[in-house]
Scaffold this active site. Structure first.
Site, PDB file in Angstrom:
ATOM      1  N   PHE A  11      -9.565 -47.227  -0.529  1.00 43.21           N
ATOM      2  CA  PHE A  11      -8.835 -47.874  -1.625  1.00 43.21           C
ATOM      3  C   PHE A  11      -8.672 -46.914  -2.813  1.00 43.21           C
ATOM      4  O   PHE A  11      -7.543 -46.573  -3.204  1.00 43.21           O
ATOM      5  CB  PHE A  11      -9.622 -49.147  -1.986  1.00 43.21           C
ATOM      6  CG  PHE A  11      -9.348 -49.758  -3.309  1.00 43.21           C
ATOM      7  CD1 PHE A  11      -8.048 -49.949  -3.769  1.00 43.21           C
ATOM      8  CD2 PHE A  11     -10.404 -50.192  -4.101  1.00 43.21           C
ATOM      9  CE1 PHE A  11      -7.819 -50.552  -5.005  1.00 43.21           C
ATOM     10  CE2 PHE A  11     -10.178 -50.797  -5.322  1.00 43.21           C
ATOM     11  CZ  PHE A  11      -8.886 -50.964  -5.778  1.00 43.21           C
ATOM     12  N   ASP A  59     -11.200 -38.066   5.911  1.00 43.70           N
ATOM     13  CA  ASP A  59     -11.652 -39.439   6.148  1.00 43.70           C
ATOM     14  C   ASP A  59     -11.996 -39.582   7.630  1.00 43.70           C
ATOM     15  O   ASP A  59     -11.369 -38.927   8.471  1.00 43.70           O
ATOM     16  CB  ASP A  59     -10.553 -40.457   5.778  1.00 43.70           C
ATOM     17  CG  ASP A  59     -11.139 -41.794   5.336  1.00 43.70           C
ATOM     18  OD1 ASP A  59     -10.973 -42.151   4.155  1.00 43.70           O
ATOM     19  OD2 ASP A  59     -11.773 -42.483   6.178  1.00 43.70           O
ATOM     20  N   PHE A  80     -12.191 -42.775   8.847  1.00 44.88           N
ATOM     21  CA  PHE A  80     -11.689 -44.134   9.073  1.00 44.88           C
ATOM     22  C   PHE A  80     -12.800 -45.134   9.380  1.00 44.88           C
ATOM     23  O   PHE A  80     -12.574 -46.111  10.068  1.00 44.88           O
ATOM     24  CB  PHE A  80     -10.614 -44.153  10.180  1.00 44.88           C
ATOM     25  CG  PHE A  80      -9.404 -43.333   9.813  1.00 44.88           C
ATOM     26  CD1 PHE A  80      -8.608 -43.680   8.734  1.00 44.88           C
ATOM     27  CD2 PHE A  80      -9.080 -42.188  10.537  1.00 44.88           C
ATOM     28  CE1 PHE A  80      -7.509 -42.923   8.380  1.00 44.88           C
ATOM     29  CE2 PHE A  80      -7.972 -41.413  10.183  1.00 44.88           C
ATOM     30  CZ  PHE A  80      -7.191 -41.782   9.108  1.00 44.88           C
ATOM     31  N   TYR A  98     -27.897 -49.209  -0.534  1.00 44.11           N
ATOM     32  CA  TYR A  98     -26.645 -48.686  -1.106  1.00 44.11           C
ATOM     33  C   TYR A  98     -26.873 -48.263  -2.559  1.00 44.11           C
ATOM     34  O   TYR A  98     -26.537 -47.156  -2.962  1.00 44.11           O
ATOM     35  CB  TYR A  98     -25.558 -49.773  -1.008  1.00 44.11           C
ATOM     36  CG  TYR A  98     -24.270 -49.423  -1.708  1.00 44.11           C
ATOM     37  CD1 TYR A  98     -23.289 -48.674  -1.073  1.00 44.11           C
ATOM     38  CD2 TYR A  98     -24.029 -49.845  -3.023  1.00 44.11           C
ATOM     39  CE1 TYR A  98     -22.108 -48.344  -1.723  1.00 44.11           C
ATOM     40  CE2 TYR A  98     -22.860 -49.518  -3.680  1.00 44.11           C
ATOM     41  CZ  TYR A  98     -21.909 -48.769  -3.017  1.00 44.11           C
ATOM     42  OH  TYR A  98     -20.745 -48.439  -3.680  1.00 44.11           O
ATOM     43  N   ARG A 137     -18.509 -60.370 -14.653  1.00 43.39           N
ATOM     44  CA  ARG A 137     -18.335 -59.002 -14.158  1.00 43.39           C
ATOM     45  C   ARG A 137     -17.337 -58.253 -15.046  1.00 43.39           C
ATOM     46  O   ARG A 137     -16.497 -58.865 -15.712  1.00 43.39           O
ATOM     47  CB  ARG A 137     -17.775 -59.009 -12.721  1.00 43.39           C
ATOM     48  CG  ARG A 137     -18.704 -59.569 -11.667  1.00 43.39           C
ATOM     49  CD  ARG A 137     -19.914 -58.688 -11.424  1.00 43.39           C
ATOM     50  NE  ARG A 137     -20.715 -59.174 -10.309  1.00 43.39           N
ATOM     51  CZ  ARG A 137     -21.664 -60.120 -10.419  1.00 43.39           C
ATOM     52  NH1 ARG A 137     -21.908 -60.684 -11.569  1.00 43.39           N
ATOM     53  NH2 ARG A 137     -22.352 -60.491  -9.348  1.00 43.39           N
TER      54      ARG A 137
HETATM   55  C1  UD1 Z   1     -20.013 -55.220  -6.782  1.00 42.21           C
HETATM   56  C2  UD1 Z   1     -19.665 -54.258  -5.687  1.00 42.21           C
HETATM   57  C3  UD1 Z   1     -20.887 -53.925  -4.911  1.00 42.21           C
HETATM   58  C4  UD1 Z   1     -21.990 -53.450  -5.821  1.00 42.21           C
HETATM   59  C5  UD1 Z   1     -22.229 -54.424  -6.976  1.00 42.21           C
HETATM   60  C6  UD1 Z   1     -23.159 -53.800  -7.983  1.00 42.21           C
HETATM   61  C7  UD1 Z   1     -17.358 -54.745  -5.139  1.00 42.21           C
HETATM   62  C8  UD1 Z   1     -16.428 -55.304  -4.117  1.00 42.21           C
HETATM   63  N1  UD1 Z   1     -18.661 -54.835  -4.832  1.00 42.21           N
HETATM   64  O1  UD1 Z   1     -20.487 -56.417  -6.197  1.00 42.21           O
HETATM   65  O2  UD1 Z   1     -20.564 -52.902  -3.988  1.00 42.21           O
HETATM   66  O3  UD1 Z   1     -23.192 -53.372  -5.128  1.00 42.21           O
HETATM   67  O4  UD1 Z   1     -21.000 -54.683  -7.620  1.00 42.21           O
HETATM   68  O5  UD1 Z   1     -23.323 -54.569  -9.103  1.00 42.21           O
HETATM   69  O6  UD1 Z   1     -16.944 -54.213  -6.158  1.00 42.21           O
HETATM   70  N2  UD1 Z   1     -17.439 -64.323  -5.698  1.00 42.21           N
HETATM   71  C9  UD1 Z   1     -17.042 -65.639  -5.634  1.00 42.21           C
HETATM   72  N3  UD1 Z   1     -16.195 -65.989  -4.630  1.00 42.21           N
HETATM   73  C10 UD1 Z   1     -15.735 -65.107  -3.691  1.00 42.21           C
HETATM   74  C11 UD1 Z   1     -16.161 -63.767  -3.764  1.00 42.21           C
HETATM   75  C12 UD1 Z   1     -17.024 -63.407  -4.782  1.00 42.21           C
HETATM   76  O7  UD1 Z   1     -17.442 -66.488  -6.454  1.00 42.21           O
HETATM   77  O8  UD1 Z   1     -14.964 -65.518  -2.813  1.00 42.21           O
HETATM   78  C13 UD1 Z   1     -18.318 -63.913  -6.798  1.00 42.21           C
HETATM   79  C14 UD1 Z   1     -19.576 -63.250  -6.307  1.00 42.21           C
HETATM   80  O9  UD1 Z   1     -20.570 -64.180  -5.995  1.00 42.21           O
HETATM   81  C15 UD1 Z   1     -19.930 -62.387  -7.513  1.00 42.21           C
HETATM   82  C16 UD1 Z   1     -18.573 -62.057  -8.143  1.00 42.21           C
HETATM   83  O10 UD1 Z   1     -17.650 -62.966  -7.578  1.00 42.21           O
HETATM   84  O11 UD1 Z   1     -20.725 -63.093  -8.417  1.00 42.21           O
HETATM   85  C17 UD1 Z   1     -18.095 -60.651  -7.841  1.00 42.21           C
HETATM   86  O12 UD1 Z   1     -18.231 -60.432  -6.452  1.00 42.21           O
HETATM   87  P1  UD1 Z   1     -17.771 -59.067  -5.744  1.00 42.21           P
HETATM   88  O13 UD1 Z   1     -16.352 -58.795  -6.028  1.00 42.21           O
HETATM   89  O14 UD1 Z   1     -18.181 -59.190  -4.321  1.00 42.21           O
HETATM   90  O15 UD1 Z   1     -18.577 -57.947  -6.498  1.00 42.21           O
HETATM   91  P2  UD1 Z   1     -20.126 -57.783  -6.892  1.00 42.21           P
HETATM   92  O16 UD1 Z   1     -20.964 -58.821  -6.283  1.00 42.21           O
HETATM   93  O17 UD1 Z   1     -20.170 -57.650  -8.383  1.00 42.21           O
END
Ligand code: UD1
Length: 324
Positions: free
Chosen positions: A18, A38, A40, A157, A220
């Site tokens: 990405f 890469d 893949f 990670y 976030r």
């Molecule tokens: C992100 C990173 C991860 C890293 C972490 C460190 C991404 C994709 N992941 O995780 O690699 O380890 O930061 O802080 O950037 N959520 C929902 N519904 C959904 C999907 C997600 O409510 O369908 C919520 C999750 O519970 C979370 C938030 O959205 O609280 C963000 O989720 P996500 O995008 O997966 O990222 P992180 O968990 O912050």
């Protein structure tokens, strides 16, 4: 750097990913030759299809775990002066199941590449760090010095990224960008662990309710991919009129956070969908709040994010409607 017609060539590992594909595209637009690597394992051929015929682009399907990789590539491309190292195991849950492989790919391979960069006379080595390096530190905004060996990393990670960032920052050519929640076109919504924005847009466009894990009040710091790319250029010393900032670790976020619920509202607004949410149990291991201090990168290079969340969502929705 980058003067005249002989611009330094740039290696981008993880080029079919990405962020890697956006970085390569931008470098090529600025006339820097790009050597892309890469294997893949999580990147996609389709992300670099449009670059393959570019005269400045050269692709190698290889793994960053191969010893001597950078040495080989500098022989093939003598002008190679900069390495952007983005290739990694990107799934946090996978890292929990495969801790040794994660340490090998995300830490040991990085150290090897870094050593090869030094011995082959590269001018800059830029590493893709992660907000995961902070574990669940409650002190906000998260400042670079908060991550330490004592940090309770929530996954192999996070630990491997932290160790690699430290190693990179300790060299005279190294910079690590600790990226917060990146979003934008080409982020894959297909896996259960994809970024929440790509998943929300995908659900909205398919007329499904958006899934909220927990109460949705977790926050976030979401940053648009083009702003991340500009930060990469800056720390590599490729921004005209600006020197390469000192070696170190730099957060890249917006310095602002938004709750998952407010994000869901914003996605529904941009996609013109009625409000439909599906509350599910909290995701195990989820951190509650996360926001970056971006003072350090601003201080060394006047860097600020340019694309607002709304504008970034608009662009991402447009892409997902047309190409995603
Ligand atoms: C992100 C990173 C991860 C890293 C972490 C460190 C991404 C994709 N992941 O995780 O690699 O380890 O930061 O802080 O950037 N959520 C929902 N519904 C959904 C999907 C997600 O409510 O369908 C919520 C999750 O519970 C979370 C938030 O959205 O609280 C963000 O989720 P996500 O995008 O997966 O990222 P992180 O968990 O912050």
């Amino acid at each position: 750097m980058g003067s005249g017609t002989h611009r330094p060539a740039c290696l981008v590992t993880g080029v079919a990913g990405f962020v890697g594909s956006h970085l390569a595209e931008r470098l090529l637009a600025l006339d820097y030759p790009v050597v892309g690597v890469d294997n893949f394992c999580s990147g996609f051929e389709k992300n670099i299809k449009h670059l393959k015929n570019h005269p400045g682009f050269c692709f190698h399907e290889r793994s960053v775990t191969e010893k001597g990789l950078l040495e080989d590539l500098t022989r093939l491309q003598p002008g190679l002066r900069i390495c952007f190292h983005l290739a990694a195991i990107v799934s946090v849950p996978y890292s929990v199941e495969h801790p040794e492989e994660t340490m090998e790919v995300n830490y040991h391979a990085t150290v090897r590449l870094l050593e090869e960069a030094g011995s082959n006379g590269l001018a800059a080595f830029v590493f893709a760090g992660s907000a995961a390096e902070y574990g669940d530190d409650p002190r906000l905004p998260l400042s670079e010095e908060f991550a330490s060996h004592a940090t309770h990393h929530l996954s192999p990670y996070g630990r491997a990224k932290f160790l690699a960032s430290k190693a990179v920052a300790a060299t005279p050519i190294g910079a690590s960008l600790r990226c917060f929640n990146i979003f934008g076109p080409r982020q894959d919504p297909g896996s259960p662990y994809s970024g929440v924005i790509s998943k929300f847009i995908d659900m909205a466009l398919n007329g499904q309710p958006l899934t909220i894990f927990g109460d949705g009040l977790q926050t976030r710091d979401f940053i648009y991919v083009a702003d991340i790319v500009e930060a990469y250029l800056l720390v590599a010393g490729l921004v005209p009129g600006k020197g390469r900032p000192p070696s170190g670790v730099y957060n890249v976020g917006t310095g602002r956070s938004i709750s998952v619920l407010d994000l869901a509202e914003a996605v529904l607004e941009v996609t013109h969908r009625p409000k439909a949410l599906n509350f599910l149990p909290e995701r195990p291991g989820d951190i509650r709040h996360s926001v970056a201090s971006i003072a350090a990168l601003n201080h060394v290079g006047d860097w600020i994010p340019r694309v607002s969340l709304h504008e970034g969502l608009e662009r991402t929705v447009k892409w997902m409607r047309e190409d995603g």
